[in-house]
Design a protein around this motif. Structure first.
Motif, PDB file in Angstrom:
ATOM      1  N   ALA B 213       0.834  -1.216   0.000  1.00 43.08           N
ATOM      2  CA  ALA B 213       0.000   0.000   0.000  1.00 43.08           C
ATOM      3  C   ALA B 213       0.864   1.259   0.000  1.00 43.08           C
ATOM      4  O   ALA B 213       0.601   2.204  -0.736  1.00 43.08           O
ATOM      5  CB  ALA B 213      -0.934  -0.007   1.200  1.00 43.08           C
ATOM      6  N   ASN B 214       1.897   1.255   0.823  1.00 39.82           N
ATOM      7  CA  ASN B 214       2.720   2.468   0.934  1.00 39.82           C
ATOM      8  C   ASN B 214       4.050   2.361   0.193  1.00 39.82           C
ATOM      9  O   ASN B 214       4.858   3.290   0.259  1.00 39.82           O
ATOM     10  CB  ASN B 214       2.991   2.771   2.415  1.00 39.82           C
ATOM     11  N   ASN B 215       4.285   1.222  -0.426  1.00 37.76           N
ATOM     12  CA  ASN B 215       5.553   1.093  -1.158  1.00 37.76           C
ATOM     13  C   ASN B 215       5.381   0.279  -2.434  1.00 37.76           C
ATOM     14  O   ASN B 215       5.903  -0.827  -2.552  1.00 37.76           O
ATOM     15  CB  ASN B 215       6.643   0.487  -0.250  1.00 37.76           C
TER      16      ASN B 215
END
Lengths: 238, 302
Positions: B213-215
């Protein structure tokens, strides 16, 4: 927030054993300091103890150390495992640690259940401890075998989850998608922590470091054991 | 580079180019705001024109179902199932164990979705998500770079985990790769090229979507991992063999460890510990006596 079984198991449950562990471990040490012991049964039976105890302790210390390392240094572990042959060495070594500890534990369980002298000093909590440990180590070995590579996904998924628990902001999302076997292993770890202060496992908390440096002490009976028995009275003050 | 590698590369280049061209020609689908929302909320389970996924293909849905019924079903599939609606119950049964969750959509949004699906259906095209487009064709060297990303030898720019943590590809290591997730050998047999590129760019699976999600992977990483997976298409997965080898090595190591322990500490706990300690104590005592006697004599001589 939707309250699910995962919320209960991985967001609420972790704090119950931690609280129990801290409060009960301190209370027991203050009220019954001499109960902080593994209650060794070596005097009652030595041969099978050796066969089980040595592999169990070395194996489980290695495996627990591995879990702790992966939790504390996940990035370093991932970096180490990024070369295939290093990853394989890591995983095979971890599997050997798990198998060695499992074999030792099974041997200790058989000894405790089949030797009359040992059974005589076994209480219910001892059986609970063995049950929890057998489940935990058995699940761990099963996971290592079937859900590879544990070291890598532990560092990727479990380490951030455990960190979130420690920081009091448990991120259930990370573990909720894992297979139920892994979830059971996590819950087993919490149960283990909860029963620890009530069992002979408290000996994990007190390390006899001075044993490494002190001179050996040899206990010698000055009186003939037979003569003590014949009086029917235990010797006092000696 | 061997002939085999050349052949694999040619295949990967051709497929990559096809994906690139398909994506470019149909980018308007996902570029539509409703299309983008469809990609985000529906595409992980539904295609339009590319076949069934976790849920039914939505192509021609308005020709098959009543619009009012669709509004009710999309808003709350579970309520429809609970009410005993025959079509809803049948769909849940057909796609079990997957269960479509209730959607937090307004009637207007649902209407937009239905119009969008109808538009794609009538155009005769299939829905192509924006994430299914490769940013460039596959080039020589991409397979090798993709392998490095897969194993973690080369770190993903945004810090995402290496694929090998959970996934295997036949031959990726002598003992295979991870088995927590799917074996990705012949991944393209399971997924279309567009779906595979889309998964790499914006994975819609529960575990992967959380982990990435964040990477997310960069466009360049998507192309290279895609190229590597394409190159493995001809391999035959054999997970049983690597699992067996892993167990066998583990068991051999365990036996060796147990043997070593028994040999190294053969005297420990069983016998001789006390005897050794007593012998050491007696020797120490004798030494002290000799030392005391020596001091005594030295004093007397002086």
């Amino acid at each position: 927030m939707v309250f699910t079984i995962d919320t209960l198991l991985f967001q609420v449950l972790p704090y119950v054993p931690v609280a129990l562990f801290i409060i009960e471990a301190i209370r027991r040490y203050r009220q019954r300091p001499f109960s902080y012991s593994s209650l060794s049964s070596q005097f009652l039976e030595g041969d099978r103890l050796f066969i089980g105890s040595v592999p169990w302790h070395y194996g489980i210390l290695f495996v627990l150390g591995g879990h702790l390392f992966a939790f504390l240094f996940p990035r370093e572990l991932i970096a180490f495992g990024s070369v295939p042959w290093r990853l394989l060495i890591l995983e095979v070594t971890a599997l050997i640690g798990g198998l060695v500890s499992l074999i030792g534990l099974v041997e200790l369980t058989i000894r405790r259940l089949t030797r009359d002298r040992i059974r005589a000093v076994t209480n219910v909590m001892d059986l609970v401890v063995l049950g929890v440990l057998l489940t935990q180590v058995g699940l761990g070995v099963y996971i290592a075998l079937t859900m590879r590579w544990g070291s890598m996904w532990f560092a990727t998924i479990m380490a951030p989850y455990l960190k979130s628990v420690v920081l009091l902001q448990p991120n259930v999302d990370l573990v909720s998608v894992l297979p139920w076997v892994i979830k059971l292993h996590i819950v087993g770890a919490y149960v283990f922590l909860a029963i620890l202060p009530y069992s002979r496992l408290v000996h994990m908390l007190v390390w006899p470091v001075h044993y490494l440096f002190r001179r050996p002490q040899v206990v010698i009976w000055n009186a003939e054991p037979g003569s003590l028995r014949s009086t029917g009275e235990p010797e006092r003050g000696g | 580079m061997t002939d085999r590698m050349n052949a694999l590369l040619r295949t990967a280049v051709v497929v990559g180019s096809v994906v690139l061209m398909q994506g470019t020609s149909r980018a308007q689908d996902a570029a539509d705001p409703t299309g983008a929302l469809f990609e985000k909320q529906c595409y992980s389970c539904h295609n339009i024109g590319s076949g069934k996924k976790k849920g039914p293909d939505l192509k021609g849905i308005l020709q098959r179902r009543d619009r009012a019924w669709l509004h009710k079903f999309i808003a709350s599939p579970k309520s429809m199932k609970a009410s005993g609606d025959k079509i809803a119950v049948g769909l849940f049964r057909e796609f079990a164990p997957e269960e479509m969750p209730d959607q937090m959509l307004t009637p207007l949004q649902i209407e937009d979705f239905l119009n969008f699906i109808d538009k794609v259906t009538k155009s005769g095209k299939v829905f192509v998500p924006q994430s299914g487009q490769l940013s460039r064709p596959v080039r020589p060297g991409d397979i090798e770079a993709g392998y490095a990303y897969f194993t973690g030898k080369k770190k993903l720019a945004a810090g995402g985990p290496a694929c090998i943590s959970c996934h295997s590809v036949q031959g990726v290591t002598p003992l295979g790769g991870g088995t927590l997730g799917l074996d990705l050998t012949q991944a393209n047999a399971r997924y279309t090229n567009i779906e595979l590129a889309s998964i790499l760019k914006a994975p819609a699976f529960p575990t992967m979507s959380r982990l990435f999600a964040n990477n997310p992977l960069t466009d360049e990483e998507v192309v290279q991992v895609f190229a590597y997976l394409q190159s493995t298409k001809t391999r035959t997965p054999d997970p049983g063999r690597s699992a067996f080898a892993f167990v066998l090595i583990g068991m051999a190591g365990t036996v060796a460890c147990l043997g070593l322990m028994n040999f190294r500490w053969r005297a420990r706990l069983r016998t001789g510990v006390r005897k050794d300690f007593v012998a050491q104590a007696v020797e120490r005592h004798r030494k002290n006596l000799r030392s005391a006697d020596h001091s005594h004599r030295a004093g007397r001589d002086a």
